[in-house]
Scaffold this motif. Structure first.
Motif, PDB file in Angstrom:
ATOM      1  N   LEU A 541       0.816  -1.321   0.559  1.00 35.87           N
ATOM      2  CA  LEU A 541       0.539   0.003  -0.054  1.00 35.87           C
ATOM      3  C   LEU A 541       1.027   0.796   0.111  1.00 35.87           C
ATOM      4  N   THR A 542       0.453   2.782  -1.018  1.00 27.96           N
ATOM      5  CA  THR A 542       1.192   3.549  -1.008  1.00 27.96           C
ATOM      6  C   THR A 542      -0.012   4.005  -0.418  1.00 27.96           C
ATOM      7  N   VAL A 543       0.841   5.278   1.091  1.00 25.22           N
ATOM      8  CA  VAL A 543       0.142   6.057   1.529  1.00 25.22           C
ATOM      9  C   VAL A 543       0.965   7.838   1.577  1.00 25.22           C
ATOM     10  N   THR A 544      -0.111   8.553   2.033  1.00 22.52           N
ATOM     11  CA  THR A 544       0.244   9.984   1.249  1.00 22.52           C
ATOM     12  C   THR A 544       0.387  10.346   2.295  1.00 22.52           C
ATOM     13  N   VAL A 545       1.925  11.493   2.038  1.00 18.63           N
ATOM     14  CA  VAL A 545       2.256  12.538   3.137  1.00 18.63           C
ATOM     15  C   VAL A 545       1.565  13.940   2.917  1.00 18.63           C
ATOM     16  N   VAL A 569      -0.371  12.022   7.486  1.00 21.88           N
ATOM     17  CA  VAL A 569       0.041  10.728   6.487  1.00 21.88           C
ATOM     18  C   VAL A 569      -1.184   9.812   6.527  1.00 21.88           C
ATOM     19  N   GLY A 570      -1.611   9.054   5.564  1.00 25.33           N
ATOM     20  CA  GLY A 570      -2.982   9.057   5.513  1.00 25.33           C
ATOM     21  C   GLY A 570      -4.005  10.576   4.628  1.00 25.33           C
ATOM     22  N   GLU A 571      -5.731   9.905   4.840  1.00 27.66           N
ATOM     23  CA  GLU A 571      -6.320  10.276   4.292  1.00 27.66           C
ATOM     24  C   GLU A 571      -7.865  10.188   5.386  1.00 27.66           C
TER      25      GLU A 571
END
Length: 599
Positions: A541-545, A569-571
């Motif tokens: 899984l790729t999470v956003t920062v 980090v994450g949504e």
């Protein structure tokens, strides 16, 4: 005695030399007036006089002596001249015509100014033998300068109509020439160096003044708003392969984590009856349009006759589950109505809420379908607020989309996670969702009918670090008996495997530089994380920062350690947030930065 016709005056020889083509002031020639003019025919004299009078320019001149004599009343005897000798006289008169206006100084004839010599006029005589005998002329008195001036003034007074040229003023001199005239010093000759120096003296003060104005403007202009810029990586990918979940062998299922994405699905995602899972949409609309504050009961709802009558149909024969303790005229709180809807799955309360919110069940059903479109539930159709009708259909994927919105409503999860509920009359009702309790399930709603089979929309959580990660799943179309136990077992396996797949990884450590504050004029102040930042997810899984200022205005100046933003980090519900602080003092831009800024 010589013949008069052969006599040629000496003045005719000197006249062309003295005759100017410009208007002049001339000194009187002595002797010219004392000569005896030759006797000429009147016809030869007239053309010369006419040519002399045909002047087109204004001339100021001192009159000749013979003219002075004529004005004084002394008439000369005309010399007897042959007709051929009239041509030089006419030519002399023509040459005496002046064409331009010029002021000239008089030409002195006498070497001694005190006693000017008188010119003598010697007439020529031609004898028969060709010799010329000159007779001594009689001396003539030389007129004085004052007499000449008086005669000139008299002529001007009588008006010499043939001379009218007016002198025009000279153009103004350049400033340097005028200054030189005043100081009696000639202007310096032009040169590239002098030109450069002169231009420098002219333009240098203007440039300095412009620079001062520009500097003042730059210093008083408002400073730009500081911005927070992230330097850390904008995403993080978990190592490993995608986890494999234990999907049910029939029907359809769908699994997702709030704020992270989808873990997978099984079965064909086609619309099927969902039974009482429909009540999830009914609860969502009521709590969305009539929110309940934490610790409160919400609005009070009047129980009508229909709700009491339908409550008496609580039997397994009609597949009706109702709240049979309500009576017409009673009041039930919004909180208890939602609890009756989600725990004992009371159909009569679902219809009561629809009438209370929209005025009629039909109007409420329309709101249900409109909301489904807003949420992207493209394979869902609602025909009633309770789900008893088999024409209400949906998919596991669409129900998970709804579930991800429901877990954001704290009041709803506070109700659906209860294993049982006590109604206003004191009667206890069991929650049909047996996954609630120690397993970590948060409800949401079961739905079972003979045609729809066993169906469940559920939510659960896992504590990772300081974050409670929410997961949402749906299992539909479980027809193995008992249908409620079958759907609960399939859902539990899916829920447990997903919880195990979730893991945390440190993305940023405490004290790491994650960005800087840009003051807009080139100044940068680094910011650091105030704690370890842990991302939540599963393998692959790729999470956003993201880095943001936290909603407040960024200060122009601040000391080291001041919190100026948040690293996320994450949504959604799975977000991990850590404050960021200044690593050093945030100073105001200096004078040099203010003066040299552009834009």
């Amino acid at each position: 005695m010589a013949k008069p016709e052969a006599a040629k005056p000496a003045a005719s020889v000197e006249e062309p030399a003295d005759s100017e083509r410009t208007a002049v002031f001339r000194a009187v020639k002595p002797g010219s007036g004392g000569a005896k003019p030759s006797v000429a025919k009147p016809e030869a004299e007239k053309p010369a006089a006419g040519a002399a009078d045909s002047e087109r320019t204004a001339v100021f001149r001192v009159p000749k002596v013979d003219a002075l004599k004529s004005d004084a009343g002394q008439k000369s005897k005309p010399a007897a001249v042959k007709p051929a000798s009239a041509s030089p006289s006419a030519s002399a008169a023509a040459e005496d015509s002046e064409r331009t206006a010029v002021f000239r100084a008089p030409k002195p004839e006498a070497p001694a100014p005190e006693a000017p010599k008188a010119s003598t006029f010697v007439p020529l005589r031609t004898d028969g033998d060709g010799t010329t005998e000159a007779k001594p002329p009689k001396p003539k008195p030389t007129p004085s300068v004052s007499a000449a001036a008086s005669t000139t003034t008299e002529r001007l007074a009588h008006g010499d109509r043939s001379e009218r040229t007016t002198q025009q003023p000279l153009p103004p001199k350049p400033p340097l020439d005028m200054l030189a005239d005043l100081t009696n010093n000639p202007p310096p000759p032009p040169s590239p160096l002098r030109t450069a120096v002169r231009r420098f003296k002219i333009y240098a003060p203007l440039v300095v003044l412009l620079g001062i104005i520009l500097a003042i403007v730059q210093l008083v202009r408002p400073l730009p708003e500081p911005k927070l810029v992230m330097t850390a990586k904008s995403s993080y990918t978990f190592e490993g392969a995608m986890p494999q979940l234990p999907w049910p062998s029939e029907g359809q299922a769908y699994m997702a984590a709030a704020g992270l994405g989808t873990l997978g699905q099984s079965g064909e995602q086609k619309p099927v009856p969902i039974a009482s899972v429909t009540k999830s949409m009914t609860a969502y609309i009521i709590l969305r349009d009539h929110p309940i504050k934490k610790g409160e009961q919400g609005a009070m709802i009047d129980v009508d006759k229909t709700a009491e009558t339908e409550g008496k149909k609580n039997d397994s024969v009609n597949n009706e589950s109702t709240l049979d303790t309500v009576k017409e005229g009673d009041k039930i709180s919004e909180y208890d109505a939602i609890a009756a809807l989600m725990i004992p799955s009371a159909n009569n309360i679902a219809r009561l809420l629809a009438r209370w919110d929209a005025g009629s069940q039909e109007a409420f059903v329309k709101k249900m379908n409109d909301t489904a479109k807003e949420l992207g539930m493209t394979n869902t159709t609602y025909t009633d607020p309770s789900g008893l009708d088999a024409t209400t259909v949906s998919t596991a994927e669409d129900q998970v989309k709804l579930g991800l919105k429901l877990v954001e409503i704290e009041t709803l999860l506070d109700i659906t996670k209860k294993p049982n509920w006590v109604d206003p009359s004191g009667k206890s009702w069991r929650n049909w969702n047996g996954l609630t309790g120690p397993s970590g399930a948060l409800g949401i709603k079961t739905g079972t009918t003979t045609k729809a089979g066993g169906n469940l929309l559920f939510a659960a959580q896992k504590k990772i670090g300081n974050t409670n990660q929410l997961i949402v799943g749906a299992v539909l179309g479980q027809h193995k008996p008992s249908i409620i136990d079958t759907v609960l077992a399939a859902s539990k396996q899916l829920m447990t495997a997903t919880q195990k797949a979730l893991d945390g990884a440190t993305v940023v450590k405490k004290g790491d530089v994650v960005g800087y504050v840009d003051d807009g004029l080139g100044g940068r102040t680094p910011v650091v994380a105030t704690a370890d930042v842990q991302a939540i997810g599963w393998a692959s899984l790729t999470v956003t920062v993201k880095l943001a200022n936290g909603g407040g205005a960024m200060p122009q100046t601040a000391t080291a350690g001041t919190e100026v933003g948040v690293l996320t980090v994450g949504e959604g519900a799975s977000q991990v947030k850590v404050p960021v602080a200044l690593k050093s003092d945030l100073a105001s831009p200096g004078i040099g930065s203010k003066l040299t800024r552009i834009g």
